[in-house]
Enzyme design. Structure first.
Site, PDB file in Angstrom:
ATOM      1  N   ARG A   1       0.819  -1.222   0.000  1.00  0.00           N
ATOM      2  CA  ARG A   1       0.000   0.000   0.000  1.00  0.00           C
ATOM      3  C   ARG A   1       0.849   1.266   0.000  1.00  0.00           C
ATOM      4  NH1 ARG A   1      -5.500  -0.719   1.791  1.00  0.00           N
ATOM      5  NH2 ARG A   1      -6.076  -2.772   1.034  1.00  0.00           N
TER       6      ARG A   1
ATOM      7  N   ARG B   1      -3.867   6.550  -0.052  1.00  0.00           N
ATOM      8  CA  ARG B   1      -4.347   7.740   0.659  1.00  0.00           C
ATOM      9  C   ARG B   1      -3.351   8.428   1.572  1.00  0.00           C
ATOM     10  NH1 ARG B   1      -9.638   4.948   2.757  1.00  0.00           N
ATOM     11  NH2 ARG B   1      -8.069   3.317   2.851  1.00  0.00           N
TER      12      ARG B   1
ATOM     13  N   ARG C   1      -6.739  10.852  -7.769  1.00  0.00           N
ATOM     14  CA  ARG C   1      -7.593   9.693  -7.535  1.00  0.00           C
ATOM     15  C   ARG C   1      -8.984   9.834  -8.167  1.00  0.00           C
ATOM     16  NH1 ARG C   1     -11.488   7.252  -6.266  1.00  0.00           N
ATOM     17  NH2 ARG C   1     -11.978   6.033  -4.411  1.00  0.00           N
TER      18      ARG C   1
ATOM     19  N   ASP D   1      -6.482  -3.761  -7.288  1.00  0.00           N
ATOM     20  CA  ASP D   1      -7.000  -4.273  -6.029  1.00  0.00           C
ATOM     21  C   ASP D   1      -7.200  -5.771  -6.173  1.00  0.00           C
ATOM     22  OD1 ASP D   1      -8.222  -3.067  -3.337  1.00  0.00           O
ATOM     23  OD2 ASP D   1      -9.379  -4.825  -3.903  1.00  0.00           O
TER      24      ASP D   1
ATOM     25  N   TYR E   1     -14.514 -11.914   1.373  1.00  0.00           N
ATOM     26  CA  TYR E   1     -15.331 -10.764   0.971  1.00  0.00           C
ATOM     27  C   TYR E   1     -16.574 -11.208   0.205  1.00  0.00           C
ATOM     28  CZ  TYR E   1     -11.506  -7.746   2.417  1.00  0.00           C
ATOM     29  OH  TYR E   1     -10.561  -7.084   3.164  1.00  0.00           O
TER      30      TYR E   1
HETATM   31  O1  CP3 Z   1       0.213   0.375  -3.323  1.00  0.00           O
HETATM   32  C1  CP3 Z   1      -0.272  -0.788  -3.332  1.00  0.00           C
HETATM   33  O2  CP3 Z   1      -0.016  -1.629  -2.430  1.00  0.00           O
HETATM   34  C2  CP3 Z   1      -1.098  -1.243  -4.531  1.00  0.00           C
HETATM   35  C3  CP3 Z   1      -2.468  -1.130  -4.436  1.00  0.00           C
HETATM   36  C4  CP3 Z   1      -3.381  -2.064  -3.631  1.00  0.00           C
HETATM   37  C5  CP3 Z   1      -4.699  -1.687  -3.305  1.00  0.00           C
HETATM   38  N1  CP3 Z   1      -5.322  -2.755  -2.730  1.00  0.00           N
HETATM   39  C6  CP3 Z   1      -5.278  -0.360  -3.609  1.00  0.00           C
HETATM   40  C7  CP3 Z   1      -6.373   0.128  -2.739  1.00  0.00           C
HETATM   41  C8  CP3 Z   1      -3.201  -3.393  -3.181  1.00  0.00           C
HETATM   42  C9  CP3 Z   1      -1.963  -4.270  -3.243  1.00  0.00           C
HETATM   43  C10 CP3 Z   1      -4.447  -3.802  -2.620  1.00  0.00           C
HETATM   44  C11 CP3 Z   1      -4.675  -5.168  -2.092  1.00  0.00           C
HETATM   45  C12 CP3 Z   1      -5.811  -5.407  -1.207  1.00  0.00           C
HETATM   46  N2  CP3 Z   1      -7.085  -4.906  -1.301  1.00  0.00           N
HETATM   47  C13 CP3 Z   1      -5.782  -6.320  -0.128  1.00  0.00           C
HETATM   48  C14 CP3 Z   1      -4.584  -7.149   0.267  1.00  0.00           C
HETATM   49  C15 CP3 Z   1      -3.619  -6.350   1.041  1.00  0.00           C
HETATM   50  C16 CP3 Z   1      -4.039  -6.078   2.464  1.00  0.00           C
HETATM   51  O3  CP3 Z   1      -4.145  -4.894   2.805  1.00  0.00           O
HETATM   52  O4  CP3 Z   1      -4.217  -7.037   3.215  1.00  0.00           O
HETATM   53  C17 CP3 Z   1      -7.051  -6.311   0.459  1.00  0.00           C
HETATM   54  C18 CP3 Z   1      -7.486  -7.115   1.681  1.00  0.00           C
HETATM   55  C19 CP3 Z   1      -7.875  -5.425  -0.297  1.00  0.00           C
HETATM   56  C20 CP3 Z   1      -9.302  -5.113  -0.095  1.00  0.00           C
HETATM   57  C21 CP3 Z   1      -9.498  -3.647   0.120  1.00  0.00           C
HETATM   58  N3  CP3 Z   1      -9.512  -2.714  -0.887  1.00  0.00           N
HETATM   59  C22 CP3 Z   1      -9.610  -2.942   1.354  1.00  0.00           C
HETATM   60  C23 CP3 Z   1      -9.655  -3.597   2.714  1.00  0.00           C
HETATM   61  C24 CP3 Z   1      -9.686  -1.563   1.056  1.00  0.00           C
HETATM   62  C25 CP3 Z   1      -9.710  -0.373   2.019  1.00  0.00           C
HETATM   63  C26 CP3 Z   1     -11.050   0.209   2.214  1.00  0.00           C
HETATM   64  C27 CP3 Z   1     -10.986   1.607   2.828  1.00  0.00           C
HETATM   65  O5  CP3 Z   1     -11.468   2.541   2.156  1.00  0.00           O
HETATM   66  O6  CP3 Z   1     -10.423   1.758   3.918  1.00  0.00           O
HETATM   67  C28 CP3 Z   1      -9.625  -1.444  -0.347  1.00  0.00           C
HETATM   68  C29 CP3 Z   1      -9.641  -0.176  -1.111  1.00  0.00           C
HETATM   69  C30 CP3 Z   1      -8.313   0.257  -1.633  1.00  0.00           C
HETATM   70  N4  CP3 Z   1      -7.513  -0.560  -2.383  1.00  0.00           N
HETATM   71  C31 CP3 Z   1      -7.682   1.536  -1.476  1.00  0.00           C
HETATM   72  C32 CP3 Z   1      -6.477   1.457  -2.180  1.00  0.00           C
HETATM   73  C33 CP3 Z   1      -5.471   2.565  -2.378  1.00  0.00           C
HETATM   74  C34 CP3 Z   1      -8.245   2.747  -0.718  1.00  0.00           C
HETATM   75  C35 CP3 Z   1      -9.522   3.233  -1.278  1.00  0.00           C
HETATM   76  C36 CP3 Z   1      -9.569   4.458  -2.157  1.00  0.00           C
HETATM   77  O7  CP3 Z   1      -8.582   5.154  -2.498  1.00  0.00           O
HETATM   78  O8  CP3 Z   1     -10.713   4.739  -2.524  1.00  0.00           O
END
Ligand code: CP3
Length: 354
Positions: free
Chosen positions: A32, A36, A45, A81, A156
């Site tokens: 990550r 954000r 974004r 994602d 999920y």
């Molecule tokens: O920089 C990086 O690592 C690459 C991007 C990346 C994202 N998601 C972008 C993202 C990666 C590698 C993921 C993987 C991911 N997504 C996982 C496995 C890694 C982990 O954290 O365990 C999981 C479980 C998810 C599912 C997911 N997607 C979650 C739990 C969330 C957060 C929700 C929130 O808003 O708090 C997301 C959304 C997400 N994926 C964001 C990003 C940058 C944030 C949302 C946004 O910008 O709108």
């Protein structure tokens, strides 16, 4: 086409560490690292859901590059994602801001298996292929592609939203094992398709994120998850790129996570790198394992903790410095820069010192 602007990535610190070669400095990147915590991410974004940004190759390329520019990390990770291929297959799933992946109609019965369409990379993953190609043309460091592991994605899909204990998931898993395995087979197919597409288009390594697999006891992991992860990772073996296998809370599962077919194993902060090396039989490189919460600590305490992780590795070749889980949105980017600079200055992988 010469990928990576002609840079020879085979001898990059990241790929050398994946192969456990001595002599390279310790590479560092952060799960990550895009997202954000970066003001420049918030600027580009856009206001739609994150799935809109992921499907826009120009924006996804820019977001992937942002942390590489700012921090000088040793690898980029594709901005996407874990739910992207599920979404692309037509199974109804979204990412709700501030919540995470959500399904209006969660997966519950045999009939729900019909909601997945097999992926046609040209029609369904064109945006991913294009983003990977544009990144590979520009990057001077390796690009990591990724997919979600079967347990984490099933979590999920079955729960329909993030959950603390995944109770509905576990009830379906043990109560309807046939249905569970059919679902995981479909999810493994999606992982194989998306990872193959990313590597074919130029990604230098892949990471399988089975983030929540640590919720299972080892016997359940062996029966319900291992065969599917093994199928994904074996399918990757022929592609010639390192395979990173990651989950949190997986101290007890590390031998199985390794045996499923990893070249690099992700370790969280609950397990020392020394213990992890024993549990993985010393056959794989390790990635980790700073507690991401410590990025919110004062600079001096953070630096002590970074040095502790380096000392725990003890100069062993095959260490990729990372967090035990992803960067939290409230982290000050200067703290991440501090970590990168310290690891680059002091991290050595020239052979164990004792
Ligand atoms: O920089 C990086 O690592 C690459 C991007 C990346 C994202 N998601 C972008 C993202 C990666 C590698 C993921 C993987 C991911 N997504 C996982 C496995 C890694 C982990 O954290 O365990 C999981 C479980 C998810 C599912 C997911 N997607 C979650 C739990 C969330 C957060 C929700 C929130 O808003 O708090 C997301 C959304 C997400 N994926 C964001 C990003 C940058 C944030 C949302 C946004 O910008 O709108």
């Amino acid at each position: 086409m010469t990928p990576n602007g002609g840079a020879n990535l085979t001898s990059s610190a990241f790929l050398r560490a994946c192969r456990q070669e001595p002599g390279a400095r310790v590479p560092v990147w952060f799960m990550r690292q895009a997202g954000r915590s970066l003001p420049e991410y918030k600027e580009v974004r856009g206001s739609g859901t994150i799935l809109n940004a992921i499907q826009d190759p120009d924006r996804a390329t820019e977001i992937t590059l942002q942390p590489v520019r700012r921090y000088g990390v040793d690898a980029a990770i594709l901005f996407s994602d874990i739910v992207t291929p599920v979404f692309a297959s037509g199974f109804g799933i979204d990412i709700t801001p501030g919540v995470g992946p959500t399904c209006e109609q969660p997966f519950r019965t045999e009939a729900d298996l019909g909601r997945f369409r097999p992926l046609d990379p040209d029609a369904d993953l064109w945006f991913q292929s294009e983003t990977v190609r544009s990144l590979v043309a520009e990057l001077k460091v390796p690009l990591i592609g990724f997919a979600g592991g079967p347990f984490t994605l099933a979590c999920y899909l079955i729960e329909g939203k993030p959950s603390k204990n995944w109770t509905t998931v576990k009830a379906l898993m043990v109560g309807q094992p046939d249905l569970w395995h059919k679902l995981c087979h479909k999810l493994a197919d999606l992982a194989i398709d998306t990872l193959t597409n990313q590597v074919t288009n130029g990604a230098s390594a892949v990471q399988l994120f089975d983030s929540w697999a640590g919720a299972l006891r080892p016997e359940h992991y062996r029966e319900f998850v291992f065969p599917h992860s093994q199928r994904i990772l074996s399918a990757m073996a022929g592609l010639g790129v390192p395979r990173i296998h990651f989950g949190i809370n997986t101290g007890e599962l590390l031998p199985q996570i390794t045996a499923a077919g990893a070249d690099v194993v992700g370790v969280d902060w609950r397990t020392t790198l020394q213990d992890a090396r024993e549990r993985t039989g010393g056959t794989v490189a390790l990635q980790g394992n700073l507690d991401p919460a410590l990025l919110l600590a004062p600079a001096k305490s953070l630096e002590d903790e970074v040095r502790r992780v380096l000392a725990d590795n003890n100069g062993h070749p095959g260490h990729i410095f990372n967090l035990g889980h992803g960067v939290l949105p409230e982290v000050d980017p200067d703290q991440l820069l501090r970590v990168v600079e310290l690891v680059h200055r002091e991290g050595k992988a020239d052979g164990a010192r004792e």
